[in-house]
Design an enzyme around this catalytic site. Structure first.
Site, PDB file in Angstrom:
ATOM      1  N   GLY A  44     -11.814 127.129  37.206  1.00 23.72           N
ATOM      2  CA  GLY A  44     -11.062 126.077  36.506  1.00 23.72           C
ATOM      3  C   GLY A  44     -11.295 124.654  36.973  1.00 23.72           C
ATOM      4  O   GLY A  44     -11.126 123.709  36.207  1.00 23.72           O
ATOM      5  N   GLU A  98      -8.216 121.684  42.575  1.00 24.03           N
ATOM      6  CA  GLU A  98      -7.596 122.717  41.742  1.00 24.03           C
ATOM      7  C   GLU A  98      -7.418 122.186  40.319  1.00 24.03           C
ATOM      8  O   GLU A  98      -7.328 120.963  40.110  1.00 24.03           O
ATOM      9  CB  GLU A  98      -6.258 123.097  42.414  1.00 24.03           C
ATOM     10  N   ASP A  99      -7.369 123.084  39.339  1.00 24.11           N
ATOM     11  CA  ASP A  99      -7.130 122.640  37.955  1.00 24.11           C
ATOM     12  C   ASP A  99      -5.653 122.364  37.701  1.00 24.11           C
ATOM     13  O   ASP A  99      -5.285 121.371  37.099  1.00 24.11           O
ATOM     14  CB  ASP A  99      -7.712 123.642  36.940  1.00 24.11           C
ATOM     15  N   ASP A 102       0.874 125.559  39.427  1.00 25.93           N
ATOM     16  CA  ASP A 102       1.907 126.139  38.568  1.00 25.93           C
ATOM     17  C   ASP A 102       3.022 126.679  39.470  1.00 25.93           C
ATOM     18  O   ASP A 102       3.873 125.915  39.918  1.00 25.93           O
ATOM     19  CB  ASP A 102       1.227 127.220  37.717  1.00 25.93           C
ATOM     20  N   LYS A 130       2.562 121.360  37.163  1.00 21.21           N
ATOM     21  CA  LYS A 130       3.693 121.801  36.333  1.00 21.21           C
ATOM     22  C   LYS A 130       4.878 122.022  37.270  1.00 21.21           C
ATOM     23  O   LYS A 130       5.183 123.156  37.647  1.00 21.21           O
ATOM     24  CB  LYS A 130       3.335 123.140  35.682  1.00 21.21           C
ATOM     25  N   PHE A 151       1.700 126.288  28.093  1.00 18.47           N
ATOM     26  CA  PHE A 151       0.429 126.866  28.514  1.00 18.47           C
ATOM     27  C   PHE A 151      -0.689 125.997  27.984  1.00 18.47           C
ATOM     28  O   PHE A 151      -0.845 125.818  26.776  1.00 18.47           O
ATOM     29  CB  PHE A 151       0.261 128.310  28.050  1.00 18.47           C
ATOM     30  N   VAL A 152      -1.473 125.423  28.902  1.00 22.06           N
ATOM     31  CA  VAL A 152      -2.506 124.468  28.498  1.00 22.06           C
ATOM     32  C   VAL A 152      -3.915 125.035  28.704  1.00 22.06           C
ATOM     33  O   VAL A 152      -4.138 125.894  29.555  1.00 22.06           O
ATOM     34  CB  VAL A 152      -2.348 123.123  29.258  1.00 22.06           C
ATOM     35  N   ASP A 158      -8.390 127.897  31.204  1.00 19.51           N
ATOM     36  CA  ASP A 158      -8.735 128.934  30.227  1.00 19.51           C
ATOM     37  C   ASP A 158      -7.533 129.705  29.716  1.00 19.51           C
ATOM     38  O   ASP A 158      -6.456 129.691  30.318  1.00 19.51           O
ATOM     39  CB  ASP A 158      -9.684 129.943  30.878  1.00 19.51           C
ATOM     40  N   ARG A 164     -12.430 126.785  28.310  1.00 20.65           N
ATOM     41  CA  ARG A 164     -12.678 125.914  29.469  1.00 20.65           C
ATOM     42  C   ARG A 164     -13.519 124.710  29.067  1.00 20.65           C
ATOM     43  O   ARG A 164     -13.494 123.680  29.717  1.00 20.65           O
ATOM     44  CB  ARG A 164     -13.432 126.678  30.568  1.00 20.65           C
TER      45      ARG A 164
HETATM   46  P1  IMP Z   1      -0.185 129.296  40.589  1.00 17.56           P
HETATM   47  O1  IMP Z   1      -0.600 130.201  41.703  1.00 17.56           O
HETATM   48  O2  IMP Z   1       0.952 129.903  39.811  1.00 17.56           O
HETATM   49  O3  IMP Z   1       0.118 127.899  41.010  1.00 17.56           O
HETATM   50  O4  IMP Z   1      -1.366 129.304  39.565  1.00 17.56           O
HETATM   51  C1  IMP Z   1      -2.467 128.534  39.633  1.00 17.56           C
HETATM   52  C2  IMP Z   1      -3.523 129.041  38.684  1.00 17.56           C
HETATM   53  O5  IMP Z   1      -2.959 129.606  37.496  1.00 17.56           O
HETATM   54  C3  IMP Z   1      -4.354 127.902  38.173  1.00 17.56           C
HETATM   55  O6  IMP Z   1      -5.456 127.677  39.018  1.00 17.56           O
HETATM   56  C4  IMP Z   1      -4.775 128.360  36.792  1.00 17.56           C
HETATM   57  O7  IMP Z   1      -5.963 129.104  36.875  1.00 17.56           O
HETATM   58  C5  IMP Z   1      -3.665 129.266  36.339  1.00 17.56           C
HETATM   59  N1  IMP Z   1      -2.742 128.584  35.388  1.00 17.56           N
HETATM   60  C6  IMP Z   1      -1.481 128.182  35.600  1.00 17.56           C
HETATM   61  N2  IMP Z   1      -0.955 127.586  34.520  1.00 17.56           N
HETATM   62  C7  IMP Z   1      -1.932 127.578  33.591  1.00 17.56           C
HETATM   63  C8  IMP Z   1      -2.016 127.060  32.247  1.00 17.56           C
HETATM   64  O8  IMP Z   1      -1.085 126.465  31.659  1.00 17.56           O
HETATM   65  N3  IMP Z   1      -3.209 127.249  31.611  1.00 17.56           N
HETATM   66  C9  IMP Z   1      -4.273 127.888  32.183  1.00 17.56           C
HETATM   67  N4  IMP Z   1      -4.230 128.367  33.434  1.00 17.56           N
HETATM   68  C10 IMP Z   1      -3.070 128.227  34.137  1.00 17.56           C
END
Ligand code: IMP
Length: 178
Positions: A44, A98-99, A102, A130, A151-152, A158, A164
């Protein structure tokens, strides 16, 4: 057409390019003389990392790492290393790219891992944040854009490995995953 599944454009390519200039300038200033190792989390972060590093004006190295945590639109809550680093980071200043942050679970695990490999400092730059979804108490030091809970897709992000390549960040139509 595949872009028909985009509900709306949230952040345009122009806005991302412009924000990357600001982030690059800030990072270059903060890391002056520190020769950071910039670690992109595959897959990502790739478009964001490519845009960002054009604006980093100090000596740095690029590395990549892959962890898996998501399937579809929900976090599996379990982070696994899929591709490890190619070099030692002992005593190095590391910047994770990081992308999106979340729940924060991925970053928590990755930071832990990089410190266990002997990194001197570990900071994070994320294209998106987020904050309303956070479960773990963790923040990226540098954030491109803070977004609401949707959800983006696009600019690296992706849905089931697709989208992507969109040149903007858009909201995925709910009907695609409901
Ligand atoms: P976390 O561990 O919950 O913070 O998740 C991080 C990863 O979840 C990111 O690197 C993304 O790959 C994926 N992710 C979280 N939210 C989204 C979204 O809205 N769209 C696409 N991928 C997401």
């Amino acid at each position: 057409m595949f872009a028909d599944n985009v509900e709306k454009v949230l952040i345009s390519e122009e806005e991302i390019v412009s924000r990357c200039k600001e982030l690059g300038a800030q990072i270059s200033k903060d890391y002056e003389g520190k020769d950071p190792i910039i670690i992109g989390l595959l897959k990502g972060s790739v478009p964001f990392m490519a845009e960002l590093i054009k604006n980093i004006t100090i000596d740095c190295e690029m590395e990549f790492m892959a962890v898996s945590s998501y399937s579809g639109v929900e976090s599996m809550g379990d982070v696994k290393i899929v591709k490890d680093l190619d070099r030692s980071i002992k005593g190095e200043n590391v910047l994770i790219v990081e992308d999106i942050v979340d729940t924060g679970k991925t970053l928590e695990k990755v930071k832990e891992l990089l410190y266990s490999k002997g990194a001197k400092s570990v900071k994070v730059v994320s294209l998106l944040d987020k904050p309303s979804r956070r479960i773990v108490d963790i923040e990226a030091e540098y954030v491109g854009f803070s977004i609401p809970d949707a959800f983006v897709i696009g600019f690296g992000l992706d849905f089931n490995q697709k989208y992507r390549n969109l040149p903007f960040v858009g909201v995925l139509k709910e009907e695609c995953y409901k």
